[in-house]
Each structure stands twice: as structure tokens, then as C-alpha cells.
Scaffold this motif. Structure first.
Motif, PDB file in Angstrom:
ATOM      1  N   PHE A   1      -3.596   5.559   9.350  1.00  0.00           N
ATOM      2  CA  PHE A   1      -4.662   4.714   9.861  1.00  0.00           C
ATOM      3  C   PHE A   1      -5.837   4.582   8.889  1.00  0.00           C
ATOM      4  CE2 PHE A   1      -2.341   6.328  13.543  1.00  0.00           C
ATOM      5  CZ  PHE A   1      -1.905   5.111  14.059  1.00  0.00           C
ATOM      6  N   LEU A   2      -5.781   5.295   7.760  1.00  0.00           N
ATOM      7  CA  LEU A   2      -6.741   5.057   6.697  1.00  0.00           C
ATOM      8  C   LEU A   2      -6.246   3.970   5.754  1.00  0.00           C
ATOM      9  CD1 LEU A   2      -7.898   8.665   5.715  1.00  0.00           C
ATOM     10  CD2 LEU A   2      -8.986   7.041   7.262  1.00  0.00           C
TER      11      LEU A   2
ATOM     12  N   LEU B   1      -3.724   1.369   6.740  1.00  0.00           N
ATOM     13  CA  LEU B   1      -3.318   0.111   7.355  1.00  0.00           C
ATOM     14  C   LEU B   1      -4.315  -0.346   8.417  1.00  0.00           C
ATOM     15  CD1 LEU B   1       0.524   0.683   7.825  1.00  0.00           C
ATOM     16  CD2 LEU B   1      -0.684  -0.327   5.890  1.00  0.00           C
ATOM     17  N   LYS B   2      -4.522  -1.648   8.456  1.00  0.00           N
ATOM     18  CA  LYS B   2      -5.366  -2.243   9.481  1.00  0.00           C
ATOM     19  C   LYS B   2      -4.508  -2.599  10.692  1.00  0.00           C
ATOM     20  CE  LYS B   2      -8.356  -4.327   5.943  1.00  0.00           C
ATOM     21  NZ  LYS B   2      -8.882  -5.593   5.386  1.00  0.00           N
ATOM     22  N   LEU B   3      -5.150  -2.940  11.785  1.00  0.00           N
ATOM     23  CA  LEU B   3      -4.411  -3.324  12.975  1.00  0.00           C
ATOM     24  C   LEU B   3      -3.518  -4.527  12.710  1.00  0.00           C
ATOM     25  CD1 LEU B   3      -7.109  -2.881  15.784  1.00  0.00           C
ATOM     26  CD2 LEU B   3      -5.113  -1.437  15.321  1.00  0.00           C
ATOM     27  N   SER B   4      -3.999  -5.433  11.861  1.00  0.00           N
ATOM     28  CA  SER B   4      -3.193  -6.612  11.536  1.00  0.00           C
ATOM     29  C   SER B   4      -1.916  -6.223  10.788  1.00  0.00           C
ATOM     30  CB  SER B   4      -4.007  -7.603  10.697  1.00  0.00           C
ATOM     31  OG  SER B   4      -4.480  -6.987   9.508  1.00  0.00           O
ATOM     32  N   ASP B   5      -1.988  -5.159   9.967  1.00  0.00           N
ATOM     33  CA  ASP B   5      -0.796  -4.666   9.281  1.00  0.00           C
ATOM     34  C   ASP B   5       0.200  -4.111  10.291  1.00  0.00           C
ATOM     35  OD1 ASP B   5      -1.748  -5.143   6.627  1.00  0.00           O
ATOM     36  OD2 ASP B   5      -2.993  -3.355   6.789  1.00  0.00           O
TER      37      ASP B   5
ATOM     38  N   LYS C   1       0.839  -1.206   0.000  1.00  0.00           N
ATOM     39  CA  LYS C   1       0.000   0.000   0.000  1.00  0.00           C
ATOM     40  C   LYS C   1       0.874   1.258   0.000  1.00  0.00           C
ATOM     41  CE  LYS C   1      -3.695  -2.288   2.650  1.00  0.00           C
ATOM     42  NZ  LYS C   1      -4.502  -2.263   3.903  1.00  0.00           N
TER      43      LYS C   1
END
Length: 259
Positions: A202-203, A205-209, A162
Motif C-alpha cells: 500500500f506504499l 500502489l494506489k487504489l486505482s492500481d 513498480k
């Protein structure tokens, strides 16, 4: 994301936008180094670094490369594009840029300890990787897979999936397909280049990233990385100073990838 950036650029003056981007990037780096990442131990595994353009490998992985080569560990670097986009429609200028950036890449990687025979240029058109037609795409995947089978790296480094740049995101996709085609099982690590600079983290990447973020100390080779970055003199002139500054620190950030 491209539309979002265009709207912001219309509202905020260029210098203000650059300052805002620097503050955003600096905040994210500091957060990752303090609370948002895990420490990454030095790995003695052989590595192959895929770089969409001449300079991404040094910005994102220069410290890691220098650490490995200093220990006699094999590091191979593969450049996907020829960097000619800055030449516009002028063929002579394009050829001049290609030659200049190739030489700068060789110089930078020699500083980092990479053998010239371990540097490969696939020379795809700059800015075109996401627009490859199917035969071109399959040819590129086959070229990358052939190199992977030849060197059998234990680690592969690619730009973040990303990374807010078309060539960078396409490089991730092409290399991941090539790894599957080559039927090898290296550790896959993503390095951010434009991710923290161009987008609200934070738009994107997710928490898992974020849970897969690792910080790697390059204090022992920091000066060597800075010298390698300086070798890209033709490109440093056009890059925001704040953008370059984020890569002059004593840490590199990597994101581990699960297949």
C-alpha cells in the motif's frame, strides 16, 4: 525503496527478513484472490510476453502461456537481458551463465508449449536496462517495435511498472514506448514478480492500481507451470524458497493498463 530495504536488512537478520517477506507476500496474494481482484476470463487473443530475465516469463505468466498454447493460440516470448550479472567480472563464467540460462529458457518454454522460433533474445546486459544511454535506449525500443509490428499481438504482457527491480521497471517503460512507436493497440497487462515480496504494497500502489487487478485460474495447467519453473535449476538455488513458492499456486495476478 532501495534505501528502505537496506535499512530493514541492517536491523533484521536475513532469515527473519525472508520469513517476513514471505508472510507479507502470502497475505497480499490471499487478499487479492479473495477480495482485491476481479476474475479474468480466458482470452483467445494472441500474446507477446516481455521478460527482463530468463524465468520472469514463467513465474509471472507461465499458466497463461500454457493455457493459450494448448488452444493453439500464438504466444511469443522476448527476453531483454542475457542474465550475465551473476558472473561478476569473470568473462568465461558470464558466457557460461548466458548459455545455461538461454537453454533453461528454451526448455521451460517448450514445456509451456511455445515454439522455439517464437522465442527471442535481445541479449542486453543484465542489470543495465535503466542505464541505457539515449542511442542504446532508442535502439532497444526500435528492436521491440519491430517485433511488435512483425507479430501484431493482441495482448502484451510486461512486468509491473513498480516491480521493485530496475530491469523490470525499465522493461515496462521500454515496451510501452515501443508499442506507441509501432502504432499498434494491444491489451497491455502487467505481471508482478518482486512487487509483493520486496515492498509494502500500500506504499507502492494506489487504489486505482488495485482496481485494475485480475486473478486468472491456472488449475488445469498448474503442474505444467511447476515443471517449467523447475527447468530453471541454476537460478532456483539462489532464490528464496518463499519467493518461489508464491508462484506455485493455482492463480496468476495481472494488472490491466490503460494507455
Amino acid at each position: 525503496m532501495k534505501v528502505y530495504l537496506q535499512k530493514i536488512q541492517k536491523i533484521i537478520p536475513a532469515q527473519w527478513l525472508e520469513n517476513l517477506q514471505y508472510l507479507h507476500s502470502h497475505f497480499i496474494w490471499r487478499w487479492l484472490l479473495s477480495d482485491g481482484s476481479q476474475p479474468k476470463d480466458f482470452s483467445h487473443k494472441s500474446a507477446m510476453v516481455f521478460s527482463p530475465h530468463q524465468d520472469d516469463e514463467t513465474f509471472g505468466c507461465g499458466g497463461m502461456i500454457a493455457h493459450k498454447t494448448a488452444q493453439g493460440i500464438k504466444v511469443v516470448v522476448v527476453f531483454l537481458t542475457n542474465g550475465d550479472a551473476a558472473g561478476g567480472c569473470n568473462l568465461d563464467l558470464k558466457n557460461q551463465i548466458i548459455a545455461t540460462r538461454r537453454q533453461e529458457a528454451v526448455t521451460a518454454l517448450q514445456i509451456l508449449g511455445v515454439q522455439t522460433s517464437d522465442i527471442h533474445f535481445l541479449s542486453k546486459p543484465d542489470g543495465y536496462l535503466q542505464n541505457l544511454n539515449e542511442p542504446e535506449k532508442q535502439q532497444t525500443i526500435a528492436q521491440v517495435a519491430e517485433l511488435l509490428k512483425l507479430y501484431q499481438p493482441e495482448e502484451v504482457y510486461v512486468p509491473h511498472r513498480k516491480d521493485c527491480h530496475r530491469d523490470h521497471e525499465a522493461t515496462f517503460t521500454l515496451v510501452k514506448s515501443a508499442i506507441q512507436s509501432a502504432k499498434i493497440h494491444p491489451d497491455l497487462l502487467q505481471y508482478p514478480i518482486w512487487l509483493f515480496w520486496r515492498s509494502p504494497l500500500f506504499l507502492m500502489l494506489k487504489l486505482s492500481d488495485l482496481a485494475a487487478a485480475y486473478r486468472f485460474s491456472i488449475t488445469a495447467v498448474q503442474e505444467k507451470k511447476q515443471q517449467a519453473i523447475a527447468a530453471y535449476s541454476s537460478q532456483l538455488q539462489s532464490l528464496p524458497q518463499g519467493f518461489v513458492k508464491q508462484f506455485l499456486t493455482s492463480y496468476e495476478i495481472f494488472f490491466k493498463t490503460q494507455f
